[in-house]
Write a protein that holds these residues in place. Structure first.
Motif, short mmCIF file in Angstrom:
data_model
loop_
_atom_site.label_atom_id
_atom_site.label_comp_id
_atom_site.label_asym_id
_atom_site.label_seq_id
_atom_site.Cartn_x
_atom_site.Cartn_y
_atom_site.Cartn_z
N TRP A 116 0.85 -1.19 0.00
CA TRP A 116 0.00 0.00 0.00
C TRP A 116 0.88 1.24 0.00
O TRP A 116 2.07 1.18 0.32
N ASP A 138 -4.13 1.06 -2.70
CA ASP A 138 -3.42 -0.13 -3.14
C ASP A 138 -2.66 0.17 -4.44
O ASP A 138 -2.72 1.28 -4.96
N ASN A 145 -3.12 -0.81 -7.54
CA ASN A 145 -3.96 -0.44 -8.68
C ASN A 145 -4.41 1.01 -8.59
O ASN A 145 -4.49 1.71 -9.60
N SER A 146 -4.72 1.47 -7.39
CA SER A 146 -5.16 2.86 -7.25
C SER A 146 -4.02 3.84 -7.55
O SER A 146 -4.27 4.95 -8.02
N TRP A 156 -4.00 4.27 -11.24
CA TRP A 156 -5.13 5.15 -11.60
C TRP A 156 -4.78 6.60 -11.28
O TRP A 156 -4.98 7.49 -12.10
N LYS A 187 -8.03 -2.78 -13.94
CA LYS A 187 -7.34 -2.72 -12.65
C LYS A 187 -8.15 -1.86 -11.67
O LYS A 187 -7.92 -0.66 -11.55
N GLY A 231 -9.11 -0.33 -8.21
CA GLY A 231 -8.31 0.03 -7.04
C GLY A 231 -9.18 0.48 -5.88
O GLY A 231 -10.36 0.81 -6.05
#
Length: 180
Positions: free
Chosen positions: A66, A84, A86-87, A90, A104, A106
């Motif tokens: 994280w 995380d 994926n975020s 983004w 993906k 997030g």
């Protein structure tokens, strides 16, 4: 002969004071970043700070996959965040005005809230006619999950005390879920 020595000692003292001030500033940034998510998660997260050019600096390496970022001084109130991997992809797409990665989804925390933002313009920096400025309290977000947002309100002027879609109609649309 004593003047160069005094100058050298003075410069070393100044450098030491500058380093101590930078460590204190970094400690404040880390504390701010950690406030965005539950302590069990944020205490092990990587901590990044972004400068005004969008460049990231690592304040602390993480051990749990994280990341967290401190409050942005460019905004009117507290807005630290954690997410995380994926975020982060983004968020970096949003920051660089690129298409978010496909497939993906997030998850992000903003337990200090997101004090002021446009609900329709991902790049608005101040209230303006038609950009639907809103305040959002403590919340979590699901980003890059268009299917997850189906059925949630996507009005320009949402009730921020209930789940809603922020930045609807843009590639950066995401689900906002209040937690208090």
């Amino acid at each position: 002969m004593r003047t160069p020595l005094i100058l050298s000692v003075s410069l070393l003292l100044l450098a030491g004071a500058g380093a101590a001030a930078a460590q204190e500033d970094d400690a404040k940034l880390i504390k701010s970043a950690e406030s965005a998510a539950p302590q069990a998660l944020s205490s092990q997260a990587a901590i990044y700070a972004m400068n005004d050019k969008g460049e990231m600096r690592t304040l602390r390496e993480g051990t749990n996959g994280w990341w967290c970022m401190p409050d942005s001084p460019a905004t009117p109130g507290p807005d630290p965040m954690c997410g995380d991997a994926n975020s982060m992809e983004w968020a970096m797409a949003w920051i660089s005005k690129k298409e978010p990665p496909k497939g993906k989804v997030g998850f992000m925390y903003m337990l200090e809230g997101g004090t002021d933002a446009s609900n329709t313009d991902p790049y608005a920096t101040a209230p303006a006619e038609g950009n639907n400025w809103i305040k959002t309290g403590p919340h979590v977000m699901v980003v890059n999950g268009m299917d997850v947002m189906a059925g949630y309100p996507d009005k320009a002027d949402p009730d921020t005390s209930q789940p809603y879609v922020m930045w609807p109609g843009t590639p950066y649309a995401h689900l906002m879920i209040p937690v208090k």
